[in-house]
Every structure is written in structure tokens, then in C-alpha cells.
Enzyme design. Structure first.
Site, PDB file in Angstrom:
ATOM      1  CE1 TYR A 101      -7.798 -37.971 -51.591  1.00 60.54           C
ATOM      2  CE2 TYR A 101      -9.316 -38.231 -53.438  1.00 60.54           C
ATOM      3  CZ  TYR A 101      -8.816 -37.463 -52.398  1.00 60.54           C
ATOM      4  OH  TYR A 101      -9.317 -36.215 -52.151  1.00 60.54           O
ATOM      5  CG  PHE A 153     -28.960 -32.341 -31.658  1.00 59.52           C
ATOM      6  CD1 PHE A 153     -28.980 -32.803 -30.358  1.00 59.52           C
ATOM      7  CD2 PHE A 153     -27.750 -32.330 -32.345  1.00 59.52           C
ATOM      8  CE1 PHE A 153     -27.820 -33.260 -29.740  1.00 59.52           C
ATOM      9  CE2 PHE A 153     -26.580 -32.786 -31.732  1.00 59.52           C
ATOM     10  CZ  PHE A 153     -26.617 -33.252 -30.426  1.00 59.52           C
ATOM     11  CB  THR A 154     -26.357 -28.532 -30.042  1.00 61.01           C
ATOM     12  OG1 THR A 154     -25.874 -29.856 -30.244  1.00 61.01           O
ATOM     13  CG2 THR A 154     -26.923 -28.413 -28.631  1.00 61.01           C
ATOM     14  CG  ASP A 244     -30.572 -36.459 -36.315  1.00 56.76           C
ATOM     15  OD1 ASP A 244     -29.899 -37.512 -36.316  1.00 56.76           O
ATOM     16  OD2 ASP A 244     -30.214 -35.439 -35.694  1.00 56.76           O
ATOM     17  CE  LYS A 287     -23.752 -38.794 -31.072  1.00 55.08           C
ATOM     18  NZ  LYS A 287     -24.611 -37.847 -31.701  1.00 55.08           N
ATOM     19  NE  ARG A 411     -26.687 -31.299 -24.506  1.00 57.09           N
ATOM     20  CZ  ARG A 411     -26.052 -31.439 -25.661  1.00 57.09           C
ATOM     21  NH1 ARG A 411     -26.482 -32.236 -26.573  1.00 57.09           N
ATOM     22  NH2 ARG A 411     -24.965 -30.767 -25.942  1.00 57.09           N
ATOM     23  CG  PHE A 478     -22.943 -27.194 -25.383  1.00 56.89           C
ATOM     24  CD1 PHE A 478     -23.577 -26.633 -26.475  1.00 56.89           C
ATOM     25  CD2 PHE A 478     -22.434 -28.475 -25.499  1.00 56.89           C
ATOM     26  CE1 PHE A 478     -23.686 -27.339 -27.670  1.00 56.89           C
ATOM     27  CE2 PHE A 478     -22.544 -29.189 -26.680  1.00 56.89           C
ATOM     28  CZ  PHE A 478     -23.167 -28.611 -27.773  1.00 56.89           C
TER      29      PHE A 478
HETATM   30  C1  LIG Z   1     -24.607 -36.359 -32.030  1.00 60.41           C
HETATM   31  C2  LIG Z   1     -25.773 -35.919 -32.791  1.00 60.41           C
HETATM   32  C3  LIG Z   1     -25.640 -35.220 -33.988  1.00 60.41           C
HETATM   33  C4  LIG Z   1     -24.311 -34.726 -34.515  1.00 60.41           C
HETATM   34  O1  LIG Z   1     -23.432 -35.743 -34.791  1.00 60.41           O
HETATM   35  P1  LIG Z   1     -21.866 -35.684 -34.540  1.00 60.41           P
HETATM   36  O2  LIG Z   1     -21.389 -37.023 -34.973  1.00 60.41           O
HETATM   37  O3  LIG Z   1     -21.632 -35.400 -33.085  1.00 60.41           O
HETATM   38  O4  LIG Z   1     -21.311 -34.590 -35.397  1.00 60.41           O
HETATM   39  C5  LIG Z   1     -26.798 -34.922 -34.682  1.00 60.41           C
HETATM   40  N1  LIG Z   1     -28.015 -35.258 -34.223  1.00 60.41           N
HETATM   41  C6  LIG Z   1     -28.176 -35.899 -33.059  1.00 60.41           C
HETATM   42  C7  LIG Z   1     -29.553 -36.249 -32.584  1.00 60.41           C
HETATM   43  C8  LIG Z   1     -27.067 -36.245 -32.292  1.00 60.41           C
HETATM   44  O5  LIG Z   1     -27.236 -36.856 -31.114  1.00 60.41           O
END
Ligand SMILES: *Cc1c(COP(=O)(O)O)cnc(C)c1O
Length: 486
Positions: A101, A153-154, A244, A287, A411, A478
Site C-alpha cells: 500500500y 483539450f477536452t 501537458d 500515450k 474532433r 462526445f
Molecule cells: C489524453 C489526453 C489527456 C487526458 O489524459 P487521460 O489519460 O485520457 O485522462 C490530456 N491531455 C492530452 C493532450 C491528451 O491527449
């Protein structure tokens, strides 16, 4: 297919073409082919469906590709998020998960990897990127402050808004034009930042939210010169720069390829220099970092770290696991190191360009130049007969699925959502359908099949009508919205 140009070749076109990227890139004649720096040890069978089955599945999914079952999908280009193939080393790492933990050994491996490759001092793991966005937004935004960023970004913007921030787009104008071929379309326009400070004062600005590459702009990169200038600007006004870092490794590839002085430098070095101009970063490791789940937030300030480390126990879990199993952190530590290998990133972006090169040749309208993680088809030019409110990009995603079972993502206006104050749709200039390439998953033959399907749908473009939205969720619509054909 050819090499993405590197070294002297890359440098010369940067200097002679006023930083425009030539269309033949990635398709140079007279060079030998490249191939992926790995071979396949395990395979996962795919399902192939017929048109009546796909028509049924698409109607059941409300013409939203997010609502399809993956077993009804043939080639899945919905996202590059958490869809990468892990290496044998990463799988071996899963077996040495220390599922304590507190104080898991794998946490310390991950911390070392982030310090080594990204250069930040203090790390807090999170279950994925948006977990990290939640923590940094709550820590660094005071209600009513502005958060300038190079295109929204969303999930990022939503967390900034939920923390009381007001997002302001400060990306360069070129980014909103899908036919502009500038080499660094992700760059921040410092004039727009100056105007914001002039209007509201520096203390009304929470921080600069810098994405590199810029997902919603088509995976377009930010130059080293731009992040350096941002650092100077931030120091002058006492405003922090947060990155980011979700696709910062891909961003480093474009700097190596296009920016004077970086042609001979390693991706790992470029990445670390880029991060050194920022105060911290959040990351969706699903990613660039080649894992199926995971994320982090890392900063250089002890005070900010203390706050993040305290908040993470509320939302994710203890600060040495952040919602992840020990084995997930181990896979992420190994994936982070693999992701910055020059051969890896060159093959990754090379595959995206291979697909894009075929579509360019056939005159399919898309976001140019081709970015790092995906091909973004330009639905406005694809379906000129449709209005934005007929959901052109959503329609195109549905048509691609119906044609061949490949799954893509909207998008455009659906992803952009509504302005919380006025209730109106945000109407982005870009109305795009994204074909996102998972890392190390599909072959060149899969790319051929995808390209041929896009071509077939393009040839039938004139008979296509749009969609109407029949169900709209309140947040990030979306993902779950439903549509019917007009
Ligand atoms: C995917 C993404 C996020 C959010 O990350 P998650 O792992 O999906 O929660 C933030 N910024 C960018 C540019 C992304 O492509």
C-alpha cells in the site's frame, strides 16, 4: 515509403522554405525503407464484419463510435490512449509489481524515470492524465483566474473550469487553418498573452497551460524557441508555465527534424531541455509512455508538490501509488525509457506519415502538415454540403465505420461542447475526424486497408447527409452523445 528526413536534409528545407513543411516529406525517393525496431511475439485476432452487421451496430451505438463494442470493430483508430502494445520488458516488469500500500519499490523506479527523462524534481502518480489535471487545476487556479493555453483539450479545459478558471486560447492563428503548412503550428502567440496581461493584470492569470504536441490542432508541435520565449515571458510577469507532457516525446521528434541546431541531438536530450523551461507537467502516460493505464503530475516547487501530494490521497490514492497497482508503475517506468529511443519515435511517426502520405497522394482533405499521433481528416472540405450543426466530422466517423469497420473519432463541434455560461455550442474552426494510430500495434498492411477505406468514403461523399443529436450528456458530451441520420 521513405525516411522522415533528419540531419542536414531536414535543416535545409527549414531554411529554404520559410519554415513550411513540404508535402513529399516521408515519401522521399531514392532512400531505403525503414522498418519498426521490433518484431511480433504475440498476436491478437481481429474480427471482420459485413455491412449489415455494421449498420446495425452503428444504429445501436447512436452513430457515436465511442458507443460501439470493440468486438464489432476491425481496425481501431479511435485513440492512441492506452492502446499501445507493451514490450516483453514491460510485461516482465508487471511480474515484479510490489503491491505494498505504501512505499512500493515500483514507485521509486517511476520517480527515477521521470526525473531522468523529464527532469522534474517531485512526482505524484495518478491513474491517468485527467487525474493529474484535476490535482494541478485545484492547486494552481484561484476561482476567476484566466488560464491561457495553446488550444483547449477536452479534459484539461473541463478541469480548469471546474476549478473556477477561465480558459483562453492563445495558440498562433495558423493552428486554426488546416491548410497552413507552418512547421510549428502548436506555438503560443506571445502577443495574445501580452494582451491578456494588459487587460486583466498578471495576478489574474493562473499559469500558462502549454500542450506539446497540440492534440486538437492535429498533433502539431511547439518549437524550442517558443518554449524558451515563454519562459522569459513567464519570468518577467511572475507567471508559471505548466506543460501537458502527454505527447512531449513526439514533440521532441519534430524539433529534432525541423529546428536549427537540434538535428544531431538525441530525442531524450531534446525532451529534457524542453521540460527545463517549464515549472512542471501533467501526463497521460497512456500515450507517449506506452502503457495501458497511468499518469502523473510532476513539479519543481516543494510547496506545490506538498499540496498535490496531499490532494492525491483524496482523489486517487496514497502518493506512492496514485490509483495504480505497483505493476502498472513498473510498466510505466520501463515504457518511459523505451519511449525516448530515437528508433522508436521515428518508426512511430513514420507510420502515421505513411498513412497520411497515401491520403495526400489521393487528394483527401486533411489537417496539414501531418502531425505526430494521427491523421485528422478535414470534414468541412470533405463534406462541403454539410453545415457544422449537421455534425460533419461525426458523420464522417460513422461513414468510415460503415464502409470497413475502422473506428475513428470526432474532433469538432461535438468534442468542443457548450459554453457553460451562455449554453451555446462552442463552434471550433476545425471540424476534424481523427484516425489515431496506436503505438506498435498495427502493420503497414493495416494502414493500406485504412487508406483505401477513406478513399472509398471520399468517392461517395456527395450523397452523404448529416446527423442530428438526440441525446446530450452534460459533461464531455462526445463520449456518450447519441445521433440519428438526417
Ligand atoms: C489524453 C489526453 C489527456 C487526458 O489524459 P487521460 O489519460 O485520457 O485522462 C490530456 N491531455 C492530452 C493532450 C491528451 O491527449
Amino acid at each position: 515509403m521513405g525516411h522522415p528526413p533528419t540531419g542536414a536534409a531536414a535543416l535545409s528545407y527549414v531554411m529554404t522554405n520559410k519554415h513550411e513543411v513540404p508535402r513529399t516529406m516521408g515519401q522521399q525517393a531514392g532512400r531505403r525503407s525503414w522498418a519498426e525496431p521490433w518484431k511480433i511475439k504475440m498476436v491478437e485476432p481481429l474480427t471482420m464484419t459485413d455491412r449489415p452487421t455494421r449498420e446495425r451496430a452503428m444504429a445501436e451505438a447512436g452513430y457515436n463510435t465511442f458507443l460501439l463494442r470493440s468486438t464489432d470493430v476491425y481496425i481501431d483508430l479511435l485513440t492512441d490512449s492506452g492502446t499501445s502494445a507493451m514490450s516483453d520488458r514491460q510485461w516482465a516488469g508487471m511480474m515484479v509489481g510490489d503491491e505494498a500500500y505504501a512505499g512500493s519499490e515500483n514507485f521509486y523506479h517511476l520517480e527515477t524515470a521521470i526525473q531522468t527523462y523529464y527532469g522534474y524534481k517531485y512526482l505524484v502518480p495518478t491513474h491517468q492524465g485527467r487525474g493529474a489535471e484535476n490535482l494541478i487545476s485545484r492547486t494552481e487556479i484561484k476561482p476567476g483566474q484566466y488560464v491561457p493555453g495553446n488550444m483547449y483539450f477536452t479534459t484539461t479545459r473541463l478541469h480548469q473550469e471546474m476549478a473556477g478558471g477561465i480558459f483562453v486560447d492563445v495558440i498562433c492563428d495558423e493552428a486554426h487553418d488546416p491548410t497552413n503548412r507552418n512547421a510549428f503550428k502548436g506555438n503560443v502567440d506571445l502577443g495574445k498573452l501580452d494582451a491578456l496581461v494588459k487587460e486583466h493584470g498578471a495576478d489574474k492569470i493562473a499559469y500558462v497551460s502549454l500542450g506539446a504536441t497540440v492534440n486538437m490542432a492535429g498533433g502539431q508541435p511547439v518549437s524550442m524557441a517558443n518554449v524558451k520565449a515563454l519562459r522569459t515571458w513567464g519570468d518577467k510577469h511572475g507567471i508559471k508555465i505548466y506543460l501537458d507532457a502527454t505527447r512531449a516525446v513526439e514533440n521532441a521528434f519534430f524539433i529534432q527534424e525541423r529546428e536549427t541546431g537540434y538535428a544531431g541531438r538525441k530525442i531524450a536530450e531534446i525532451l529534457k531541455e524542453f521540460c527545463s523551461y517549464t515549472d512542471g507537467a501533467w501526463m497521460s502516460a497512456k500515450k507517449d509512455s506506452l502503457v495501458n493505464i497511468g499518469g502523473w503530475v510532476a513539479v519543481n516547487s516543494w510547496e506545490v508538490f506538498e499540496e498535490l501530494r496531499n490532494l492525491v490521497v483524496v482523489f486517487e490514492g496514497l502518493h506512492t501509488y496514485g490509483g495504480l497497482a505497483g505493476r502498472d508503475m513498473e510498466a510505466m517506468a520501463i515504457g518511459t525509457a523505451e519511449s525516448v529511443q530515437d528508433d522508436h519515435i521515428r518508426a512511430r511517426i513514420g507510420q502515421v506519415r505513411y498513412l497520411g502520405g497515401l491520403l495526400e497522394k489521393w487528394g483527401v482533405p486533411m489537417m496539414e502538415p501531418i502531425g505526430g499521433h494521427a491523421i485528422f481528416l478535414d470534414a468541412r472540405r470533405f463534406y462541403p454540403q454539410l453545415k457544422q450543426d449537421d455534425f460533419a466530422a461525426q458523420t464522417l466517423a460513422a461513414q468510415l465505420y460503415l464502409d470497413s469497420g475502422i473506428r475513428t473519432m470526432e474532433r469538432g463541434i461535438v468534442s468542443a461542447g457548450r459554453n457553460a455560461k451562455t449554453g451555446d455550442h462552442y463552434r471550433p474552426k476545425l471540424e476534424l475526424t481523427r484516425l489515431t494510430i496506436p503505438r506498435r500495434v498495427y502493420t503497414q498492411a493495416h494502414m493500406d486497408v485504412v487508406a483505401e477505406s477513406v478513399k472509398a468514403v471520399y468517392e461517395q461523399r456527395e450523397s452523404v447527409k448529416g446527423l442530428k443529436m438526440v441525446y446530450e450528456p452534460k459533461y464531455l458530451r462526445f463520449f456518450q452523445a447519441r445521433f440519428e441520420p438526417l
